[in-house]
Design an enzyme around this catalytic site. Structure first.
Site, mmCIF file in Angstrom:
data_model
loop_
_atom_site.group_PDB
_atom_site.id
_atom_site.type_symbol
_atom_site.label_atom_id
_atom_site.label_comp_id
_atom_site.label_asym_id
_atom_site.label_seq_id
_atom_site.Cartn_x
_atom_site.Cartn_y
_atom_site.Cartn_z
ATOM 1 N N CYS A 1 -35.843 -27.504 6.224
ATOM 2 C CA CYS A 1 -37.281 -27.507 5.955
ATOM 3 C C CYS A 1 -37.558 -27.535 4.459
ATOM 4 C CB CYS A 1 -37.916 -26.285 6.597
ATOM 5 S SG CYS A 1 -37.131 -24.757 6.094
ATOM 6 N N GLU B 1 -41.591 -14.301 5.540
ATOM 7 C CA GLU B 1 -40.385 -13.599 5.976
ATOM 8 C C GLU B 1 -39.665 -13.088 4.726
ATOM 9 O OE1 GLU B 1 -38.632 -16.852 8.403
ATOM 10 O OE2 GLU B 1 -39.129 -15.562 10.093
ATOM 11 N N ASN C 1 -32.277 -26.656 13.435
ATOM 12 C CA ASN C 1 -31.660 -27.216 12.215
ATOM 13 C C ASN C 1 -30.667 -26.266 11.547
ATOM 14 O OD1 ASN C 1 -33.914 -25.634 11.384
ATOM 15 N ND2 ASN C 1 -33.886 -26.648 9.411
ATOM 16 N N GLU D 1 -43.439 -20.085 10.651
ATOM 17 C CA GLU D 1 -42.767 -20.880 9.606
ATOM 18 C C GLU D 1 -42.666 -22.286 10.142
ATOM 19 O OE1 GLU D 1 -42.109 -19.734 6.748
ATOM 20 O OE2 GLU D 1 -42.340 -17.593 7.163
HETATM 21 P P1 NAD Z 1 -39.909 -27.311 17.553
HETATM 22 O O1 NAD Z 1 -41.230 -26.821 17.113
HETATM 23 O O2 NAD Z 1 -39.844 -28.493 18.421
HETATM 24 O O3 NAD Z 1 -39.129 -26.152 18.329
HETATM 25 C C1 NAD Z 1 -38.913 -24.879 17.756
HETATM 26 C C2 NAD Z 1 -38.712 -23.860 18.869
HETATM 27 O O4 NAD Z 1 -39.930 -23.724 19.592
HETATM 28 C C3 NAD Z 1 -37.650 -24.267 19.888
HETATM 29 O O5 NAD Z 1 -36.924 -23.127 20.272
HETATM 30 C C4 NAD Z 1 -38.491 -24.785 21.042
HETATM 31 O O6 NAD Z 1 -37.849 -24.713 22.296
HETATM 32 C C5 NAD Z 1 -39.683 -23.863 20.987
HETATM 33 N N1 NAD Z 1 -40.903 -24.380 21.630
HETATM 34 C C6 NAD Z 1 -41.225 -25.668 21.889
HETATM 35 N N2 NAD Z 1 -42.448 -25.726 22.492
HETATM 36 C C7 NAD Z 1 -42.894 -24.456 22.598
HETATM 37 C C8 NAD Z 1 -44.091 -23.865 23.092
HETATM 38 N N3 NAD Z 1 -45.075 -24.608 23.593
HETATM 39 N N4 NAD Z 1 -44.241 -22.523 23.005
HETATM 40 C C9 NAD Z 1 -43.274 -21.756 22.464
HETATM 41 N N5 NAD Z 1 -42.105 -22.257 21.991
HETATM 42 C C10 NAD Z 1 -41.916 -23.595 22.047
HETATM 43 O O7 NAD Z 1 -39.054 -27.519 16.211
HETATM 44 P P2 NAD Z 1 -37.587 -28.103 16.094
HETATM 45 O O8 NAD Z 1 -37.669 -29.581 16.349
HETATM 46 O O9 NAD Z 1 -36.641 -27.266 16.865
HETATM 47 O O10 NAD Z 1 -37.268 -27.829 14.538
HETATM 48 C C11 NAD Z 1 -37.667 -28.681 13.509
HETATM 49 C C12 NAD Z 1 -38.946 -28.191 12.860
HETATM 50 O O11 NAD Z 1 -38.760 -26.863 12.375
HETATM 51 C C13 NAD Z 1 -39.355 -29.008 11.654
HETATM 52 O O12 NAD Z 1 -40.735 -29.240 11.722
HETATM 53 C C14 NAD Z 1 -39.028 -28.113 10.476
HETATM 54 O O13 NAD Z 1 -39.796 -28.310 9.317
HETATM 55 C C15 NAD Z 1 -39.280 -26.769 11.047
HETATM 56 N N6 NAD Z 1 -38.596 -25.722 10.293
HETATM 57 C C16 NAD Z 1 -39.341 -24.913 9.476
HETATM 58 C C17 NAD Z 1 -38.719 -23.934 8.719
HETATM 59 C C18 NAD Z 1 -39.514 -23.016 7.813
HETATM 60 O O14 NAD Z 1 -38.965 -22.019 7.366
HETATM 61 N N7 NAD Z 1 -40.771 -23.293 7.533
HETATM 62 C C19 NAD Z 1 -37.333 -23.761 8.802
HETATM 63 C C20 NAD Z 1 -36.616 -24.610 9.642
HETATM 64 C C21 NAD Z 1 -37.257 -25.589 10.389
#
Ligand code: NAD
Length: 480
Positions: free
Chosen positions: A281, A459, A149, A247
């Site tokens: 987020c 963080e 995002n 996060e």
């Molecule tokens: P996601 O969890 O699908 O993927 C995040 C990352 O994890 C990607 O690089 C992905 O390839 C990797 N990944 C996927 N499966 C994995 C596994 N089994 N082991 C290790 N890595 C793996 O999330 P997304 O769809 O890319 O992003 C959206 C999500 O991120 C939303 O839920 C949003 O709320 C969250 N987000 C949170 C924050 C925060 O600061 N809390 C900030 C931005 C986004």
């Protein structure tokens, strides 16, 4: 077709095995680039490079590391337009947002931690006959895993403190938006970052992310993404006793009282709902409005939201660009259907649209829903798109219950001019970040993160430098 490379041991290289993954332009839905489909072999190469670089990098002074990181920050700034164009194309976000938020903040992340490390210190504890001092040493090779995002913004938010503290890094950007991390690799080479200090391995979550998580030599994982993946990472990393910073998702409430600064609240609430197509987020998607003002707010909010321009990400006047991927677009649309099945009324939006100049692409009109209970699925599950739900409340106690009655706890925004009420709510709200009469105002020194299903650890500022270092107490007795 643009081709992205991994960045391992200071060089831009293809993946060892499985070829390439497709990268789509969300504004057209067409393939425009490909990224290495890396696997365990590439993770191992990256780890070996990082392990080899660790003694040298951790042995440099804070000033030396700071100087390299500042050069990277300068290069991000001097390439701002190129990076902003690439980020907007890759992610579908409006170019104005990439230019004003994503890329400047990525440079600021490097600049901030480059300076912070020169001021980082540790404690000493004196006893009558002895002194303790705490060493804060880098962990070794650490892994970072980031989402799509805010691709460069969140990628750099992790690697900058990790590198500043003297660690070497194996980093995995999202496979959905790999372009800006690749361009950053080029800038790291230009800045003279020593080979192996930062390694960027592209690929999907299972083939790369899970391999980084379970690698025995990687000492810590800093992850930003969904709660589902955070849980999977914790299941693997916790029994290995790795340091973990998670996060994760959110479903943030806005608490709007009738005594607020109305105009400021209205303008900011439009932004906090639909910035980056609602894919931040920290966006507030559960909007609770004091009942005495509910009808006024509803009319004005719907009017403002209906006037937002859904347009090509490259157009200067676009307010909302494209949704990042077809899968995510379908997910958001399915939640709009669910909201209607649950008895919600769509006040505006609620459908896919095609802005002028686009035939394909994944666009959804900003959507406002009313008539749902606070505990239905639409109001409990993270949608992460341009969809908000508005609900009336009568008392402070009632709205506090609604706000907290959810598994998530990332952020909250409170709108009131009543000082005591604002502070009382801030104290009782279950969220890691509370904004009062503002949204997304960030000081990089403050702790950033969530509680409950939104996160573990914090963080930002010293929290990040503490996460990326191991405290070691040394006790010396004075003797005679
Ligand atoms: P996601 O969890 O699908 O993927 C995040 C990352 O994890 C990607 O690089 C992905 O390839 C990797 N990944 C996927 N499966 C994995 C596994 N089994 N082991 C290790 N890595 C793996 O999330 P997304 O769809 O890319 O992003 C959206 C999500 O991120 C939303 O839920 C949003 O709320 C969250 N987000 C949170 C924050 C925060 O600061 N809390 C900030 C931005 C986004």
């Amino acid at each position: 077709m643009k081709q992205i490379s991994n960045y391992i041991n200071g060089e831009l290289v293809p993946a060892k095995g499985a070829g390439y993954l497709p990268v789509y332009d969300p504004s057209t839905g067409e393939l425009y680039a490909e990224a290495p489909a890396s696997d365990v072999k590439d993770v191992e190469l990256a780890y070996q490079a990082a392990a080899q670089a660790f003694p040298g990098w951790s042995g440099t002074s804070a000033d030396e590391r700071s100087a390299v990181l500042l050069r990277i920050a300068d290069l991000i700034e001097s390439n701002l337009e190129k990076l902003a164009q690439a980020e907007s194309l890759d992610n579908g976000k409006p170019i104005s947002l990439a230019r004003s938020v994503d890329i400047p903040r990525s440079a600021a992340n490097f600049r901030f931690f480059a300076k912070a490390i020169t001021q980082f210190s540790s404690e000493s504890h004196e006893m009558p006959d002895a002194i303790n001092y705490t060493l804060r040493q880098p962990l070794g090779v650490v892994g970072t895993i980031s989402p799509w995002n805010l691709p460069l913004y969140l990628f750099t938010w992790k690697i900058a403190p990790a590198l500043a503290a003297g660690n070497t890094v194996v980093a995995k950007p999202s496979e959905v938006t790999p372009m800006s991390a690749y361009l950053l690799s080029e800038l790291c080479i230009e800045a003279g970052l020593p080979p192996g200090v930062l390694n960027v391995v592209h690929g999907d979550g299972i083939a790369v992310g899970a391999e980084i998580t379970k690698h025995a030599g990687i000492k810590a994982i800093s992850f930003t993404g969904s709660t589902r993946v955070g849980r999977e990472i914790a299941q693997v990393a916790a029994p290995m006793f790795k340091k973990l910073s998670l996060e994760m998702g959110g479903k943030n409430p806005n608490l709007i009282f009738a005594d607020c600064d109305y105009e400021k609240m209205l303008t900011t609430t439009v932004r906090s709902s639909f910035s980056n197509q609602g894919q931040i987020c920290l966006c507030g998607s559960r909007i609770f409005v004091e009942s005495s003002m509910y009808e006024r707010f509803k009319t004005d909010f719907v009017e403002r939201v209906s006037a937002l321009t859904v347009g090509l990400p490259s157009a200067e006047d676009t307010d909302l660009g494209a949704i990042v991927s077809e899968a995510h677009y379908q997910k958001v649309l399915s939640y709009i259907d669910l909201a209607q099945q649950e008895g919600g009324s769509i006040l505006t939006g609620g459908k896919a649209v095609h802005p002028l100049g686009s035939e394909g692409g994944w666009y959804i009109a900003p959507t406002v829903i009313e008539g749902l209970s606070h505990d239905c699925r639409t109001n409990q599950e993270e949608i992460f798109g341009p969809v908000v739900s508005i609900m009336p409340f009568t008392t402070e106690e009632e709205v506090l219950h609604y706000a907290n009655d959810i598994p998530y706890g990332l952020s909250c925004t409170i709108w009131t001019e009543h000082l005591s009420r604002a502070n009382r709510l801030a104290k009782n709200i279950e969220a890691g970040i509370v904004w009062i009469n503002t949204w997304m105002l960030r000081d990089l020194r403050t702790p950033f993160g969530g509680m409950k299903y939104s996160g573990v650890g914090r963080e930002g500022g010293l929290e990040a430098l503490r996460f990326f270092t191991e405290p070691k107490n040394v006790c010396i007795q004075y003797g005679d």
